[in-house]
Design a protein around this motif. Structure first.
Motif, PDB file in Angstrom:
ATOM      1  N   GLN A   1     -32.648  11.737  -8.639  1.00 52.79           N
ATOM      2  CA  GLN A   1     -33.847  11.326  -9.364  1.00 52.79           C
ATOM      3  C   GLN A   1     -33.776   9.897  -9.891  1.00 52.79           C
ATOM      4  N   ILE A   2     -34.975   9.343 -10.113  1.00 59.42           N
ATOM      5  CA  ILE A   2     -35.105   8.078 -10.820  1.00 59.42           C
ATOM      6  C   ILE A   2     -35.617   8.409 -12.214  1.00 59.42           C
ATOM      7  N   VAL A   3     -34.935   7.909 -13.223  1.00 60.71           N
ATOM      8  CA  VAL A   3     -35.310   8.147 -14.620  1.00 60.71           C
ATOM      9  C   VAL A   3     -35.923   6.871 -15.168  1.00 60.71           C
ATOM     10  N   SER A   4     -37.174   6.948 -15.577  1.00 54.86           N
ATOM     11  CA  SER A   4     -37.904   5.771 -16.070  1.00 54.86           C
ATOM     12  C   SER A   4     -38.043   5.836 -17.587  1.00 54.86           C
ATOM     13  N   ILE A   5     -37.713   4.735 -18.240  1.00 53.70           N
ATOM     14  CA  ILE A   5     -37.750   4.674 -19.704  1.00 53.70           C
ATOM     15  C   ILE A   5     -38.472   3.395 -20.123  1.00 53.70           C
ATOM     16  N   ASN A   6     -39.441   3.524 -21.001  1.00 52.28           N
ATOM     17  CA  ASN A   6     -40.084   2.355 -21.594  1.00 52.28           C
ATOM     18  C   ASN A   6     -39.411   2.088 -22.929  1.00 52.28           C
TER      19      ASN A   6
ATOM     20  N   ALA B   1     -25.663  19.024 -29.465  1.00 52.52           N
ATOM     21  CA  ALA B   1     -25.265  17.883 -28.643  1.00 52.52           C
ATOM     22  C   ALA B   1     -26.342  17.619 -27.594  1.00 52.52           C
ATOM     23  N   HIS B   2     -26.450  16.366 -27.184  1.00 49.80           N
ATOM     24  CA  HIS B   2     -27.542  15.976 -26.280  1.00 49.80           C
ATOM     25  C   HIS B   2     -27.053  14.946 -25.274  1.00 49.80           C
ATOM     26  N   ASP B   3     -27.241  15.245 -23.984  1.00 49.13           N
ATOM     27  CA  ASP B   3     -26.954  14.270 -22.936  1.00 49.13           C
ATOM     28  C   ASP B   3     -28.095  13.264 -22.896  1.00 49.13           C
ATOM     29  N   GLY B   4     -27.798  11.994 -22.889  1.00 49.00           N
ATOM     30  CA  GLY B   4     -28.838  10.968 -22.861  1.00 49.00           C
ATOM     31  C   GLY B   4     -29.437  10.802 -21.481  1.00 49.00           C
ATOM     32  N   LEU B   5     -30.452   9.966 -21.410  1.00 44.84           N
ATOM     33  CA  LEU B   5     -31.164   9.748 -20.153  1.00 44.84           C
ATOM     34  C   LEU B   5     -30.316   9.019 -19.117  1.00 44.84           C
ATOM     35  N   ILE B   6     -29.325   8.248 -19.586  1.00 48.28           N
ATOM     36  CA  ILE B   6     -28.422   7.587 -18.632  1.00 48.28           C
ATOM     37  C   ILE B   6     -27.608   8.631 -17.880  1.00 48.28           C
ATOM     38  N   LYS B   7     -27.126   9.626 -18.593  1.00 44.71           N
ATOM     39  CA  LYS B   7     -26.376  10.704 -17.948  1.00 44.71           C
ATOM     40  C   LYS B   7     -27.274  11.494 -17.002  1.00 44.71           C
ATOM     41  N   THR B   8     -28.543  11.665 -17.390  1.00 44.88           N
ATOM     42  CA  THR B   8     -29.498  12.361 -16.533  1.00 44.88           C
ATOM     43  C   THR B   8     -29.700  11.620 -15.211  1.00 44.88           C
ATOM     44  N   ALA B   9     -29.591  10.295 -15.264  1.00 47.53           N
ATOM     45  CA  ALA B   9     -29.800   9.476 -14.063  1.00 47.53           C
ATOM     46  C   ALA B   9     -28.543   9.354 -13.211  1.00 47.53           C
ATOM     47  N   ASP B  10     -27.480  10.052 -13.566  1.00 46.38           N
ATOM     48  CA  ASP B  10     -26.221   9.957 -12.822  1.00 46.38           C
ATOM     49  C   ASP B  10     -26.449  10.220 -11.335  1.00 46.38           C
ATOM     50  N   LYS B  11     -25.902   9.357 -10.498  1.00 44.20           N
ATOM     51  CA  LYS B  11     -26.023   9.390  -9.033  1.00 44.20           C
ATOM     52  C   LYS B  11     -27.423   8.999  -8.554  1.00 44.20           C
ATOM     53  N   GLY B  12     -28.301   8.631  -9.485  1.00 45.38           N
ATOM     54  CA  GLY B  12     -29.643   8.200  -9.123  1.00 45.38           C
ATOM     55  C   GLY B  12     -29.908   6.795  -9.624  1.00 45.38           C
ATOM     56  N   THR B  13     -31.138   6.554 -10.026  1.00 41.24           N
ATOM     57  CA  THR B  13     -31.568   5.228 -10.476  1.00 41.24           C
ATOM     58  C   THR B  13     -32.087   5.308 -11.901  1.00 41.24           C
ATOM     59  N   LEU B  14     -31.707   4.322 -12.705  1.00 40.11           N
ATOM     60  CA  LEU B  14     -32.219   4.203 -14.072  1.00 40.11           C
ATOM     61  C   LEU B  14     -33.146   2.995 -14.121  1.00 40.11           C
ATOM     62  N   PHE B  15     -34.397   3.238 -14.505  1.00 43.19           N
ATOM     63  CA  PHE B  15     -35.361   2.145 -14.623  1.00 43.19           C
ATOM     64  C   PHE B  15     -35.685   1.927 -16.101  1.00 43.19           C
ATOM     65  N   LEU B  16     -35.327   0.748 -16.613  1.00 44.31           N
ATOM     66  CA  LEU B  16     -35.595   0.395 -18.001  1.00 44.31           C
ATOM     67  C   LEU B  16     -36.740  -0.606 -18.040  1.00 44.31           C
ATOM     68  N   ASP B  17     -37.921  -0.122 -18.403  1.00 43.52           N
ATOM     69  CA  ASP B  17     -39.076  -1.001 -18.526  1.00 43.52           C
ATOM     70  C   ASP B  17     -39.066  -1.656 -19.902  1.00 43.52           C
ATOM     71  N   GLU B  18     -39.558  -2.884 -19.960  1.00 46.03           N
ATOM     72  CA  GLU B  18     -39.576  -3.671 -21.205  1.00 46.03           C
ATOM     73  C   GLU B  18     -38.178  -3.731 -21.835  1.00 46.03           C
ATOM     74  N   ILE B  19     -37.204  -4.120 -21.036  1.00 47.68           N
ATOM     75  CA  ILE B  19     -35.828  -4.159 -21.515  1.00 47.68           C
ATOM     76  C   ILE B  19     -35.640  -5.202 -22.613  1.00 47.68           C
ATOM     77  N   GLY B  20     -36.552  -6.143 -22.723  1.00 50.86           N
ATOM     78  CA  GLY B  20     -36.472  -7.138 -23.793  1.00 50.86           C
ATOM     79  C   GLY B  20     -36.655  -6.542 -25.168  1.00 50.86           C
ATOM     80  N   GLU B  21     -37.170  -5.305 -25.250  1.00 54.25           N
ATOM     81  CA  GLU B  21     -37.356  -4.633 -26.540  1.00 54.25           C
ATOM     82  C   GLU B  21     -36.131  -3.827 -26.954  1.00 54.25           C
ATOM     83  N   LEU B  22     -35.084  -3.827 -26.133  1.00 55.98           N
ATOM     84  CA  LEU B  22     -33.890  -3.047 -26.439  1.00 55.98           C
ATOM     85  C   LEU B  22     -33.112  -3.692 -27.590  1.00 55.98           C
TER      86      LEU B  22
END
Length: 464
Positions: A200-205, A232-253
């Motif tokens: 999967q690709i995990v998209s985060i704004n 305990a909670h696995d974050g979205l980065i872990k959810t994207a393991d073996k896939g793609t992580l898309f960080l939209d508006e990364i300047g707001e991080l």
């Protein structure tokens, strides 16, 4: 790459198809007689034949069966029901009139090639292999009306070439462009063309997640790491393991989250908030922004080491106003989909409607275009789509009024800078507005408001 053979006389309208089929990534050869082609080519090596009916009519003995050929589409400048019926009975995939517009012909070309591929898979592959067959949308070449991204202008054609090259690698990619230009669609196109497409690709704004929760959402947290962390909670980065992580508006991080993200990119491991151990992850990172990250680096608002980690590959999306005829092409597709969405009969895309769309500046790009067309579909009578219902003039008037009001309010503070105005506005309104409301009123993000507070030493309101 699919190979297509076009067989037509020199004066045939079908000849025009060679150039634009080549632009869509097909390998196209041409010939003006079957005898000439069989002398230099083996027809069975082509995935598809496009044949002018005149070529078939000229075959000696009136034969209409082409030996040892792949699937074919026949096009006829003098179409008739009897000829079409006979052609289809002899194995022709489609019988179309000439001229046929490029969109219609392309749709039939893709459908024919897909049908051929699926047939070959069923006959040669085990059942477990064709479960991953791409959908029609994914199989369509980028830029075509049925694909996720539409466009034929030179900047978009260059973009599609770069997408294919980047997708073949795991390189971190930064997508830049104005809001509404389709940065997430480009990220998905890269993912769908990559080796990671079956994951999967995990998209985060990044701008949409509250600042105090963004690290937990991205990296996960341990039970009891903070108030409210009951499990305990696995974050979205872990959810994207073996896939793609898309960080939209990364300047707001936030800067703290930037440091954690850098560790993920450098070491391929992630640590939950409140945890002491790191866990390995394999992600392909695609980031997007409409901001100037290098300028943010100079201001100390973005980590320089993360910036250079992101800046491996860069894709720049052109704004809609610079895409020429693409605007009309996109508008036609949006109009058709919007009519279906609201259960309205398909409107004819008329010249007046197109003129209104082409004359607008589109500061909100494709997203604004979608909203304007939806307004027009909802408000127009059932027999005709009306350009006035796009409400573009009213929107420009509203923007002008809003800008005038802002200027008047600013001028009330004579002799002050914009920073002075922002400080005055925040101190005056923060007792009755949330941080989100303050940021929205000022036309900036919560992250930008926080940064301005630090820079201008603006105290937060005192809570009891």
């Amino acid at each position: 790459m699919h190979s297509i053979m076009i067989i037509c006389p020199d004066n045939s309208l079908l000849k025009e198809s060679e150039k634009w089929l080549s632009r869509y990534g097909f390998q196209v050869n041409m010939g003006n007689s079957l005898e000439q082609i069989e002398k230099y080519y083996e027809l069975s090596e082509f995935d598809l034949l496009l044949i002018d009916q005149e070529i078939i009519n000229d075959l000696s003995g009136g034969a209409t069966e082409l030996p040892n050929t792949p699937r074919r589409i026949v096009l006829d400048a003098k179409p008739s029901l009897s000829t079409g019926t006979h052609s289809m009975s002899l194995g022709t995939a489609y019988y179309l009139p000439l001229p046929t517009d490029p969109e219609t012909l392309l749709k039939h070309v893709v459908n024919t090639l897909e049908h051929r591929e699926v047939s070959e898979q069923i006959s040669t592959q085990t059942p477990t292999l064709f479960a991953n067959t791409d959908t029609t949308e994914e199989a369509l070449p980028l830029g075509t009306p049925g694909s996720a991204i539409i466009g034929q202008c030179p900047p978009m054609l260059d973009l599609f070439i770069d997408i294919k090259k980047i997708a073949a690698t795991d390189a971190t990619t930064l997508i830049r462009g104005e809001s509404g230009t389709g940065k997430e669609l480009v990220a998905k196109a890269i993912h769908n063309a990559s080796l990671r497409k079956h994951n999967q690709i995990v998209s985060i704004n990044c701008a949409a997640i509250p600042e105090n929760l963004i690290e937990s959402e991205l990296f996960g947290h341990e039970k009891g790491a903070f108030t409210g962390a009951t499990t305990a909670h696995d974050g979205l980065i872990k959810t994207a393991d073996k896939g793609t992580l898309f960080l939209d508006e990364i300047g707001e991080l936030p800067l703290e989250a930037q440091a954690r993200l850098l560790r993920v990119l450098q070491e391929g491991e992630v640590r939950r908030v409140g945890a002491t151990e790191y866990k390995k992850v394999s992600i392909r990172l695609i980031a997007a922004t409409h901001r100037d990250l290098f300028d943010m680096v100079r201001q100390g608002l973005f980590r320089e080491d993360l910036y250079y980690r992101l800046y491996v590959m860069e894709l720049l999306l052109p704004p809609l106003r610079e895409r020429g005829d693409d605007i009309s092409m996109i508008a036609k597709v949006i109009l058709e989909k919007t009519c279906q969405k609201h259960g309205k009969p398909a409107y004819h895309y008329n010249r007046t409607f197109d003129k209104a769309i082409r004359s607008h500046h589109w500061p909100g790009n494709v997203r604004e275009l979608e909203n304007a067309i939806e307004r027009a579909v909802i408000l127009s009578p059932i027999d005709k789509i009306e350009a006035a219902n796009l409400k573009l003039a009213d929107q420009q008037k509203h923007t002008s009024t809003a800008n005038s009001t802002f200027e008047q309010n600013t001028l009330q503070l004579q002799g002050t800078t914009l920073d002075d105005y922002l400080k005055h506005f925040v101190l005056t309104h923060q007792h009755k507005m949330t941080e989100t409301q303050l940021a929205h009123s000022l036309g900036i993000s919560r992250k930008s408001l926080w940064e301005r507070r630090q820079k201008l030493l603006i105290p937060k309101k005192v809570t009891e």
